[in-house]
Design an enzyme around this catalytic site. Sequence first.
Site, PDB file in Angstrom:
ATOM      1  N   ASP A  20       0.615  -0.737  -0.414  1.00  0.00           N
ATOM      2  CA  ASP A  20       0.555   0.041  -0.257  1.00  0.00           C
ATOM      3  C   ASP A  20       0.927   1.223  -0.143  1.00  0.00           C
ATOM      4  O   ASP A  20       1.838   0.877   0.580  1.00  0.00           O
ATOM      5  CB  ASP A  20      -0.412   0.078   1.255  1.00  0.00           C
ATOM      6  CG  ASP A  20      -1.998   1.410   1.087  1.00  0.00           C
ATOM      7  OD1 ASP A  20      -2.410   1.257  -0.018  1.00  0.00           O
ATOM      8  OD2 ASP A  20      -3.190   1.513   1.770  1.00  0.00           O
ATOM      9  N   GLY A  21      -0.047   1.991  -0.948  1.00  0.00           N
ATOM     10  CA  GLY A  21       0.715   3.153  -0.862  1.00  0.00           C
ATOM     11  C   GLY A  21       2.130   3.541  -1.888  1.00  0.00           C
ATOM     12  O   GLY A  21       2.487   4.653  -2.052  1.00  0.00           O
TER      13      GLY A  21
ATOM     14  N   GLY B  33      -0.025   5.562  -4.077  1.00  0.00           N
ATOM     15  CA  GLY B  33      -0.747   6.511  -4.685  1.00  0.00           C
ATOM     16  C   GLY B  33      -0.166   7.831  -3.993  1.00  0.00           C
ATOM     17  O   GLY B  33       0.015   8.906  -4.219  1.00  0.00           O
TER      18      GLY B  33
ATOM     19  N   TRP C 184       2.962   8.210  -2.826  1.00  0.00           N
ATOM     20  CA  TRP C 184       3.934   8.266  -3.273  1.00  0.00           C
ATOM     21  C   TRP C 184       4.379   9.219  -3.961  1.00  0.00           C
ATOM     22  O   TRP C 184       5.292   9.891  -4.753  1.00  0.00           O
ATOM     23  CB  TRP C 184       4.927   6.971  -3.240  1.00  0.00           C
ATOM     24  CG  TRP C 184       6.073   6.746  -3.514  1.00  0.00           C
ATOM     25  CD1 TRP C 184       6.930   6.540  -3.074  1.00  0.00           C
ATOM     26  CD2 TRP C 184       6.627   6.375  -4.709  1.00  0.00           C
ATOM     27  NE1 TRP C 184       8.502   6.396  -3.462  1.00  0.00           N
ATOM     28  CE2 TRP C 184       8.467   6.678  -4.664  1.00  0.00           C
ATOM     29  CE3 TRP C 184       6.185   7.332  -6.116  1.00  0.00           C
ATOM     30  CZ2 TRP C 184       9.384   6.894  -5.602  1.00  0.00           C
ATOM     31  CZ3 TRP C 184       7.528   7.224  -7.293  1.00  0.00           C
ATOM     32  CH2 TRP C 184       8.502   7.431  -7.508  1.00  0.00           C
TER      33      TRP C 184
ATOM     34  N   HIS D 120       2.204   3.146  -8.872  1.00  0.00           N
ATOM     35  CA  HIS D 120       1.658   1.757  -9.947  1.00  0.00           C
ATOM     36  C   HIS D 120       2.932   0.960  -9.842  1.00  0.00           C
ATOM     37  O   HIS D 120       3.597   0.534  -9.964  1.00  0.00           O
ATOM     38  CB  HIS D 120       0.603   2.125 -10.676  1.00  0.00           C
ATOM     39  CG  HIS D 120      -0.231   2.168  -8.963  1.00  0.00           C
ATOM     40  ND1 HIS D 120      -0.880   1.808  -8.215  1.00  0.00           N
ATOM     41  CD2 HIS D 120      -1.083   2.980  -9.671  1.00  0.00           C
ATOM     42  CE1 HIS D 120      -1.854   2.101  -7.572  1.00  0.00           C
ATOM     43  NE2 HIS D 120      -2.515   3.301  -8.440  1.00  0.00           N
TER      44      HIS D 120
ATOM     45  N   GLU E 258     -12.256  -4.899  -4.496  1.00  0.00           N
ATOM     46  CA  GLU E 258     -12.664  -3.274  -3.614  1.00  0.00           C
ATOM     47  C   GLU E 258     -12.194  -1.574  -4.550  1.00  0.00           C
ATOM     48  O   GLU E 258     -12.588  -0.744  -4.896  1.00  0.00           O
ATOM     49  CB  GLU E 258     -12.975  -3.278  -2.883  1.00  0.00           C
ATOM     50  CG  GLU E 258     -13.931  -3.405  -1.461  1.00  0.00           C
ATOM     51  CD  GLU E 258     -13.106  -5.185  -1.628  1.00  0.00           C
ATOM     52  OE1 GLU E 258     -12.562  -5.365  -1.425  1.00  0.00           O
ATOM     53  OE2 GLU E 258     -14.317  -5.597  -0.984  1.00  0.00           O
ATOM     54  N   ASN E 259     -11.105  -2.726  -5.402  1.00  0.00           N
ATOM     55  CA  ASN E 259     -10.134  -1.428  -6.030  1.00  0.00           C
ATOM     56  C   ASN E 259     -10.770  -1.188  -6.980  1.00  0.00           C
ATOM     57  O   ASN E 259     -10.507   0.149  -7.884  1.00  0.00           O
ATOM     58  CB  ASN E 259      -8.490  -1.706  -5.989  1.00  0.00           C
ATOM     59  CG  ASN E 259      -7.843  -1.947  -5.053  1.00  0.00           C
ATOM     60  OD1 ASN E 259      -7.031  -2.467  -5.155  1.00  0.00           O
ATOM     61  ND2 ASN E 259      -8.476  -1.058  -4.418  1.00  0.00           N
ATOM     62  N   TRP E 260     -11.708  -1.655  -7.529  1.00  0.00           N
ATOM     63  CA  TRP E 260     -12.765  -1.449  -8.983  1.00  0.00           C
ATOM     64  C   TRP E 260     -13.769   0.312  -8.887  1.00  0.00           C
ATOM     65  O   TRP E 260     -13.688   0.636  -9.747  1.00  0.00           O
ATOM     66  CB  TRP E 260     -13.993  -1.933  -9.258  1.00  0.00           C
ATOM     67  CG  TRP E 260     -13.270  -4.003  -9.635  1.00  0.00           C
ATOM     68  CD1 TRP E 260     -13.364  -4.973  -8.791  1.00  0.00           C
ATOM     69  CD2 TRP E 260     -12.452  -3.945 -10.909  1.00  0.00           C
ATOM     70  NE1 TRP E 260     -12.631  -5.869  -9.318  1.00  0.00           N
ATOM     71  CE2 TRP E 260     -12.067  -5.476 -10.846  1.00  0.00           C
ATOM     72  CE3 TRP E 260     -12.665  -3.317 -12.324  1.00  0.00           C
ATOM     73  CZ2 TRP E 260     -11.957  -6.288 -12.113  1.00  0.00           C
ATOM     74  CZ3 TRP E 260     -11.585  -4.550 -13.377  1.00  0.00           C
ATOM     75  CH2 TRP E 260     -11.101  -5.521 -13.022  1.00  0.00           C
TER      76      TRP E 260
ATOM     77  N   ARG F 189       2.032  -4.850   6.006  1.00  0.00           N
ATOM     78  CA  ARG F 189       0.653  -3.784   5.309  1.00  0.00           C
ATOM     79  C   ARG F 189       2.237  -2.099   5.348  1.00  0.00           C
ATOM     80  O   ARG F 189       1.914  -2.107   6.377  1.00  0.00           O
ATOM     81  CB  ARG F 189      -0.494  -3.364   6.230  1.00  0.00           C
ATOM     82  CG  ARG F 189      -0.898  -2.003   4.963  1.00  0.00           C
ATOM     83  CD  ARG F 189      -2.221  -2.146   5.378  1.00  0.00           C
ATOM     84  NE  ARG F 189      -3.206  -1.274   4.365  1.00  0.00           N
ATOM     85  CZ  ARG F 189      -4.105  -1.140   4.206  1.00  0.00           C
ATOM     86  NH1 ARG F 189      -4.861  -2.429   4.072  1.00  0.00           N
ATOM     87  NH2 ARG F 189      -4.664  -0.639   3.628  1.00  0.00           N
TER      88      ARG F 189
ATOM     89  N   GLU G 156       1.156 -13.215  12.334  1.00  0.00           N
ATOM     90  CA  GLU G 156       1.614 -11.752  13.397  1.00  0.00           C
ATOM     91  C   GLU G 156       1.708 -10.550  11.745  1.00  0.00           C
ATOM     92  O   GLU G 156       1.382 -11.274  10.797  1.00  0.00           O
ATOM     93  CB  GLU G 156       3.327 -12.206  13.170  1.00  0.00           C
ATOM     94  CG  GLU G 156       3.546 -13.627  14.280  1.00  0.00           C
ATOM     95  CD  GLU G 156       2.209 -12.803  15.565  1.00  0.00           C
ATOM     96  OE1 GLU G 156       3.042 -11.768  16.354  1.00  0.00           O
ATOM     97  OE2 GLU G 156       2.280 -14.426  16.414  1.00  0.00           O
TER      98      GLU G 156
END
Length: 248
Positions: free
Chosen positions: A26-27, A29, A31, A43, A73-75, A194, A213
């Site tokens: 993640d991150g 966008g 960045w 991306h 959900e990314n759609w 994450r 973990e």
Amino acid sequence: MPSNSAHTAKVSGGGTGPRHVAIIMDGNGRWATQRGRPRLFGHHAGARRVREIVEACPKVGVEYLTIFAFSTENWKRTQVEVAGLMSLFRRYIFKEMQAFVKENVRVRFIGDRVRLDAKLIGLMDEAEAMTSHCTGTNLTIALNYGGRDEVARATRRLAEDVAAGKLKPEDVDEETLPKYLDTYVLPDPDLVIRTSGEARISNFLLWQSAYAEYEFIDTLWPDFKAEEFARLTSAYGARDRRYGAVRA
Ligand code: IPE
Ligand code: IPE
Ligand code: MG
């Protein structure tokens, strides 16, 4: 180690390091935004980071690496971003396929393929077939993946088997259901990382991560490097996984 746990049989590796690491990349966008560039720029930078982490796996004893590339959900994102991501996935798989074979990396995909375009599905099939003999790192790419969607699809297939008389309802238990999940050939993840500072699971490997973990780190995915990966996998060795039991 507790003596009687369904989970331990599946999750525990031989050494002290995690055998299976799953990453929510993640991150990208943020960045890109920090650099005044469009999200897709992030991306692309993120995709370039994957190789280094895959190559680091044998060095730190990780046998399975599962990466979250696109969620169910990314759609909801703009058409431009979704189309750009799909095109990036096509190019990425096409470009990396030979490198995976050369490095003995076995590639698999999890997620629902129905919404993906035929060209992408073809490339996914090709990458899986071309690397099916590889015995090194097991790289699993989660594409149009959602944990709830996966459990729902698994339950549907399980129900079909019950309706067809292949399975009795009383035989459905914690061992049976995972056989219908996309991850049926994989051990459960030992460590879920994450990036980007968000401390949530966002529908990733819900069933499989029951006893994983977690490491939530601030680094944005395009800045994530092998050294940080090595640090997190080595820190994992110090954790006491009790699986609900009390250590004697
Ligand atoms: C993760 O980066 C990649 C995908 C979800 C495809 P994001 O695109 O979510 O980046 P942020 O969270 O907006 O910074
Ligand atoms: C999770 O990241 C999905 C991937 C990394 C592919 P998101 O950026 O989509 O998750 P939320 O929206 O922050 O929960
Ligand atoms: Mg995000």
